[in-house]
Design a protein around this motif. Structure first.
Motif, short mmCIF file in Angstrom:
data_model
loop_
_atom_site.label_atom_id
_atom_site.label_comp_id
_atom_site.label_asym_id
_atom_site.label_seq_id
_atom_site.Cartn_x
_atom_site.Cartn_y
_atom_site.Cartn_z
N UNK A 1 96.10 7.41 -28.77
CA UNK A 1 95.92 8.75 -28.22
C UNK A 1 97.21 9.26 -27.59
N UNK A 2 97.86 8.41 -26.80
CA UNK A 2 99.11 8.82 -26.16
C UNK A 2 100.22 9.02 -27.17
N UNK A 3 100.23 8.21 -28.23
CA UNK A 3 101.22 8.40 -29.28
C UNK A 3 101.02 9.73 -29.99
N UNK A 4 99.75 10.06 -30.29
CA UNK A 4 99.46 11.35 -30.93
C UNK A 4 99.88 12.52 -30.05
N UNK A 5 99.63 12.41 -28.74
CA UNK A 5 100.01 13.48 -27.82
C UNK A 5 101.53 13.61 -27.73
N UNK A 6 102.23 12.47 -27.71
CA UNK A 6 103.69 12.51 -27.66
C UNK A 6 104.26 13.14 -28.93
N UNK A 7 103.69 12.80 -30.08
CA UNK A 7 104.15 13.38 -31.34
C UNK A 7 103.98 14.90 -31.33
N UNK A 8 102.83 15.36 -30.85
CA UNK A 8 102.58 16.80 -30.82
C UNK A 8 103.54 17.52 -29.88
N UNK A 9 103.74 16.96 -28.70
CA UNK A 9 104.63 17.60 -27.72
C UNK A 9 106.05 17.68 -28.27
N UNK B 1 116.70 31.18 -39.13
CA UNK B 1 116.74 30.19 -38.05
C UNK B 1 115.32 29.74 -37.68
N UNK B 2 114.38 30.69 -37.65
CA UNK B 2 112.99 30.32 -37.36
C UNK B 2 112.44 29.39 -38.45
N UNK B 3 112.79 29.67 -39.70
CA UNK B 3 112.37 28.80 -40.79
C UNK B 3 112.91 27.38 -40.63
N UNK B 4 114.18 27.28 -40.19
CA UNK B 4 114.78 25.97 -39.96
C UNK B 4 114.06 25.24 -38.82
N UNK B 5 113.72 25.98 -37.75
CA UNK B 5 113.00 25.36 -36.63
C UNK B 5 111.62 24.89 -37.05
N UNK B 6 110.92 25.67 -37.87
CA UNK B 6 109.58 25.28 -38.32
C UNK B 6 109.64 24.12 -39.31
N UNK B 7 110.69 24.07 -40.12
CA UNK B 7 110.87 22.90 -40.99
C UNK B 7 111.09 21.65 -40.15
N UNK B 8 111.84 21.80 -39.07
CA UNK B 8 112.04 20.66 -38.17
C UNK B 8 110.71 20.22 -37.57
N UNK B 9 109.85 21.18 -37.22
CA UNK B 9 108.52 20.85 -36.69
C UNK B 9 107.75 19.96 -37.67
N UNK B 10 107.70 20.40 -38.93
CA UNK B 10 106.97 19.63 -39.95
C UNK B 10 107.61 18.25 -40.14
N UNK B 11 108.94 18.21 -40.18
CA UNK B 11 109.62 16.94 -40.37
C UNK B 11 109.42 15.99 -39.20
N UNK B 12 109.48 16.52 -37.97
CA UNK B 12 109.27 15.69 -36.79
C UNK B 12 107.86 15.12 -36.76
N UNK B 13 106.88 15.97 -37.06
CA UNK B 13 105.49 15.52 -37.02
C UNK B 13 105.28 14.39 -38.03
N UNK B 14 105.80 14.57 -39.23
CA UNK B 14 105.64 13.54 -40.26
C UNK B 14 106.46 12.30 -39.93
#
Length: 332
Positions: A59-67, A19-32
Motif C-alpha cells: 500500500x505504501x509503495x503504491x502511494x509513493x509511486x502515485x505521489x 512541454x506539457x506532453x513531455x511532462x505527461x509522458x514522464x508521468x506515464x514512464x514514472x508510473x510504469x
C-alpha cells in the motif's frame, strides 16, 4: 505544398503543449518504471514478512509511486520552461464564497456522468465481469480501511488536482478558457488509459477545471475530488459489510441525496447569476481564445506521443474486454 503561418500566440501555445506532453509522458514512464522497480523488491521480501506487513508495504509503495509520478512531472515542466512563459499554479489557499453550493453541484454532475459511464460500459461490452455484493464481507480491518481512504481518496485528490488543474489548466489559460478547460479535461481522460473511465474522467475534468477557474485556486477542486473519491471508499469499506438488500437500499438513497441536493444547488447557482461577471483572479491570466488553430497547436511531437500512447493502451484494454466475452468453445 501550402505554407501554414502561425501567429505568435499559436507558436507560444505549441511550445506550452509540447512541454506539457513531455511532462505527461514522464508521468506515464514514472508510473510504469517505479512499479516495475518496486514490485520485484516487494515480491522478494514478502516471504519474510507477515501478511499485514506485506499488505502495508504494498500500500505504501503504491502511494509513493502515485505521489512521485504526479509531482515530479510538474517539477520537470518547471525546469524546462522559461520563467516568462510560466503561469501561476493556482495554489493559493482560498475558496469562493459560493463553495457550499459549488461543491454539491459539481458532485451531482460528476455522479450523473458516472452513472452514464456505467451504462456506456455495458452497452459497449467493456465490462468483463460485475462484482457481486450478495454476501456480506466484514473482513477489512480498520487500518486497511484507513489506508484505502488515503490511497483512494486523499492522495489522488491532491496529486491529480495539482498536476491537471494546477499545472495543465493554468498553463493553457493564456490561450483561452475553452482551450484550458477542454484541453485539460481530455488529457485527464486520456491519462486514465482506459475506455471504461474515459467519458467519466473527461466530464469530471471539465467540471473540476471550471470550478478551479471560478475560484482561482485548486483547493475547491481538491475538495470536490476528495468527496467524490470518498463515495467509492464508502462503497468498498462499508457496503460490503451489509446484506445485499440493505446495501442496495442505502446506496440508492445516497445516490438520490447526492444528485438531488446537487441539482438544487446548481439551480440556485444559475439563478443567482445576475449577468454581472466578477473580475477574474489576477493569477488566472486568462488570454484570448485561439482563432482556428487550437487543434493544430496541440499537434506537437510530445503531445501526440502521449495521446497515441494512451489511446493504444485504451485499445488494448478494450480488446481484452471484448475477447474475454467471446465463447471460444463454439469455435472448437
Amino acid at each position: 505544398m501550402r505554407t501554414i503561418y502561425l501567429s505568435e500566440q499559436e507558436r507560444a501555445c505549441r511550445r506550452t503543449t509540447n512541454r506539457l506532453g513531455a511532462a505527461l509522458l514522464l508521468l506515464v514512464g514514472l508510473h510504469l518504471g517505479l512499479d516495475m522497480l518496486l514490485s520485484p523488491l516487494l515480491d522478494h521480501f514478502s516471504p519474510f514478512w507477515g501478511s499485514t506487513q506485506a499488505t502495508l508495504a504494498r500500500e505504501f509503495a503504491d502511494m509513493a509511486i502515485r505521489v512521485l509520478s504526479f509531482l515530479l512531472p510538474a517539477l520537470f515542466y518547471r525546469l524546462i520552461t522559461p520563467t516568462l512563459e510560466r503561469s501561476p499554479l493556482l495554489l493559493e489557499p482560498k475558496l469562493p464564497r459560493r463553495t457550499a453550493l459549488i461543491v454539491p453541484a459539481c458532485l451531482a454532475i460528476i455522479y450523473c456522468a458516472a452513472i452514464t459511464n456505467g451504462f456506456l460500459i455495458r452497452l459497449l461490452g467493456l465490462s468483463v465481469s460485475t462484482p457481486s455484493y450478495h454476501i456480506p464481507d466484514p473482513s477489512m480491518a480498520p487500518w486497511a480501511a484507513v489506508l484505502s481512504f488515503i490511497a483512494t481518496a486523499v492522495i489522488p485528490a491532491f496529486c491529480e488536482e495539482f498536476l491537471f488543474r494546477g499545472l495543465v489548466t493554468s498553463q493553457l489559460l493564456p490561450y483561452g478558457k475553452t482551450t484550458a478547460v477542454l484541453g485539460s479535461a481530455l488529457l485527464f481522460g486520456l491519462v486514465h488509459q482506459n475506455f471504461g473511465q474515459f467519458f467519466y474522467a473527461t466530464v469530471a475534468g471539465v467540471v473540476l477545471a471550471l470550478a478551479v477557474i471560478e475560484s482561482g485556486s485548486i483547493w475547491v477542486g481538491v475538495i470536490i475530488h476528495l468527496l467524490n473519491n470518498l463515495i467509492s471508499v464508502i462503497g468498498e469499506v462499508f457496503y460490503n459489510r451489509l446484506p445485499y438488500e440493505t446495501e442496495m437500499v442505502l446506496s440508492r438513497a445516497i445516490e438520490v441525496l447526492i444528485v438531488g441536493a446537487g441539482l438544487i444547488c446548481l439551480i440556485v447557482l444559475l439563478h443567482g447569476r445576475d449577468g454581472k461577471k466578477e473580475p477574474a483572479p489576477e493569477a488566472l491570466r486568462c488570454g484570448t481564445a485561439l482563432k482556428g488553430g487550437t487543434v493544430r497547436s496541440f499537434c506537437t511531437p510530445m503531445m501526440l506521443a502521449f495521446c497515441l500512447l494512451c489511446a493504444f493502451e485504451m485499445l488494448v484494454l478494450a480488446a481484452g474486454a471484448w475477447l474475454a466475452r467471446i465463447d471460444w468453445g463454439t469455435f472448437l
